[in-house]
Design a protein around this motif. Structure first.
Motif, PDB file in Angstrom:
ATOM      1  N   GLU A 241       0.804  -1.227   0.060  1.00  0.00           N
ATOM      2  CA  GLU A 241       0.122  -0.050  -0.293  1.00  0.00           C
ATOM      3  C   GLU A 241       0.506   1.015  -0.122  1.00  0.00           C
ATOM      4  O   GLU A 241       0.238   2.237  -0.813  1.00  0.00           O
ATOM      5  N   GLU A 242       1.956   1.545   0.498  1.00  0.00           N
ATOM      6  CA  GLU A 242       3.084   2.222   0.781  1.00  0.00           C
ATOM      7  C   GLU A 242       3.298   2.796  -0.707  1.00  0.00           C
ATOM      8  O   GLU A 242       4.145   3.945  -0.856  1.00  0.00           O
ATOM      9  N   VAL A 243       3.893   1.893  -1.079  1.00  0.00           N
ATOM     10  CA  VAL A 243       4.983   1.581  -1.933  1.00  0.00           C
ATOM     11  C   VAL A 243       4.611   2.187  -3.167  1.00  0.00           C
ATOM     12  O   VAL A 243       4.473   2.892  -4.235  1.00  0.00           O
ATOM     13  N   ASP A 244       2.829   1.614  -3.777  1.00  0.00           N
ATOM     14  CA  ASP A 244       1.510   2.449  -4.052  1.00  0.00           C
ATOM     15  C   ASP A 244       1.366   3.752  -3.905  1.00  0.00           C
ATOM     16  O   ASP A 244       1.721   4.268  -5.057  1.00  0.00           O
ATOM     17  N   LEU A 245       1.689   4.281  -2.978  1.00  0.00           N
ATOM     18  CA  LEU A 245       1.232   5.583  -2.507  1.00  0.00           C
ATOM     19  C   LEU A 245       2.694   6.267  -2.791  1.00  0.00           C
ATOM     20  O   LEU A 245       2.817   7.881  -2.947  1.00  0.00           O
ATOM     21  N   PHE A 246       4.247   5.518  -2.648  1.00  0.00           N
ATOM     22  CA  PHE A 246       5.196   6.248  -3.471  1.00  0.00           C
ATOM     23  C   PHE A 246       5.378   6.699  -4.666  1.00  0.00           C
ATOM     24  O   PHE A 246       5.126   5.507  -5.765  1.00  0.00           O
ATOM     25  N   ASP A 247       6.484   8.166  -4.287  1.00  0.00           N
ATOM     26  CA  ASP A 247       6.278   8.704  -6.082  1.00  0.00           C
ATOM     27  C   ASP A 247       7.780   8.018  -6.422  1.00  0.00           C
ATOM     28  O   ASP A 247       8.543   9.631  -6.177  1.00  0.00           O
ATOM     29  N   ALA A 248       7.772   6.894  -7.339  1.00  0.00           N
ATOM     30  CA  ALA A 248       9.353   6.764  -7.291  1.00  0.00           C
ATOM     31  C   ALA A 248      10.373   7.766  -8.448  1.00  0.00           C
ATOM     32  O   ALA A 248      11.782   7.279  -8.462  1.00  0.00           O
ATOM     33  N   SER A 249       9.345   8.561  -8.826  1.00  0.00           N
ATOM     34  CA  SER A 249      10.479   8.740  -9.880  1.00  0.00           C
ATOM     35  C   SER A 249      10.939  10.329  -8.665  1.00  0.00           C
ATOM     36  O   SER A 249      12.441  10.618  -9.558  1.00  0.00           O
ATOM     37  N   LEU A 250      11.176  10.806  -8.074  1.00  0.00           N
ATOM     38  CA  LEU A 250      11.546  11.436  -7.075  1.00  0.00           C
ATOM     39  C   LEU A 250      13.329  10.782  -6.403  1.00  0.00           C
ATOM     40  O   LEU A 250      13.860  11.363  -6.511  1.00  0.00           O
ATOM     41  N   LEU A 251      13.310   9.245  -7.162  1.00  0.00           N
ATOM     42  CA  LEU A 251      14.451   8.545  -7.745  1.00  0.00           C
ATOM     43  C   LEU A 251      15.420   8.391  -8.510  1.00  0.00           C
ATOM     44  O   LEU A 251      16.943   8.050  -8.483  1.00  0.00           O
TER      45      LEU A 251
END
Length: 269
Positions: A241-251
């Motif tokens: 759930e938390e990963v789905d909400l996380f904006d991976a583009s920030l990385l």
């Protein structure tokens, strides 16, 4: 000093420093000599230079050497400057509060998989974190998540170069068994390390992807008697759930992730 001899001196210095990592009580010159196979005179010169620079300190009673707090502060300053922990920590903190368990973050680099951040849960029975450590690929949940993102041939190549070190009696040390385990990881989308790196500890990990490549992993860990099948499913659900909400583009600017077919040998700890 020639360029070659200067490079050799640097390599030897880092060889000594890597041994000192985690040795809170220090290491003797004799032990460093045995573990590095370097001449005692070379060890002494390296330690003298590091001592003068403030990177190591020597116990006045035992005369053992250990890394200094100055060296530690340098590492923390560098981590803070990267700001990557600022991106991840809010997510880790939420997971720790929701689960009550230790949650850690590991990132994938060409040099290996490294634990770089953690958040402690509130449960009184806790397990030790692996913060700052390099994760063995085959014996940790985070390592297996990454291996599962590769082809079997890539995994076989990595294992053939490095072997399968046993950390506990539960560590997978057979290649066929590992490949079957990784097939399950691919099917389920998460990995479990059942007392394979730390006795009496079970860890479960889910991937964080960017551009369809695994670049980081979340992992929660707890004493094995608490990790029932339903509890594992609950932890996986919360992390996902938390990963789905996380904006991976920030990385994107941190150059995370690694594909072995783009380079040569991978070193397994």
């Amino acid at each position: 000093m020639t360029a070659y001899s200067a490079l050799a001196a640097v390599e030897r210095t880092f060889q000594v420093m890597e041994i000192l990592v985690g040795e809170v009580n220090g290491v003797s010159v004799t032990e460093l000599e045995n573990r590095t196979q370097l001449p005692k005179s070379v060890i002494s010169r390296i330690l003298t230079t590091l001592l003068e620079g403030g990177y190591v300190e020597r116990d006045s009673k035992t005369r053992y050497y250990k890394l200094s707090f100055y060296f530690l502060s340098m590492a923390y300053r560098h981590i803070n400057a990267l700001e990557i922990n600022d991106i991840f920590y809010p997510m880790l903190e939420r997971i720790a509060k929701r689960t009550g368990e230790l949650v850690q973050l590991a990132v994938v680099k060409k040099e290996g998989i490294f634990f770089i951040e953690k958040a402690e849960g509130t449960n009184p029975l806790r397990v030790a974190s692996m913060l700052g450590q390099k994760a063995p690929y085959h014996a940790t949940a985070v390592g297996k998540v990454w291996l599962a993102s590769l082809t079997d041939q890539e995994v076989i190549s990595i294992i053939s170069q490095n072997g399968l070190k046993a950390y506990t009696e539960h560590t997978i040390t057979d290649l066929d068994t590992l490949l079957k385990n990784l097939a399950e990881v691919r099917s389920k989308g998460y990995a479990i390390a059942d007392q394979e790196i730390n006795q009496d500890v079970i860890a479960v990990s889910v991937p964080i992807t960017l551009d369809e490549q695994v670049v980081a992993m979340l992992v929660t860990a707890a004493p094995h008697f608490k990790m029932t099948a339903s509890r594992i499913e609950e932890l996986v659900h919360i992390c996902r759930e938390e990963v789905d909400l996380f904006d991976a583009s920030l990385l994107r600017s941190f150059d995370l992730g690694y594909s072995p077919n783009k380079s040569g040998k991978i070193t397994m700890p």
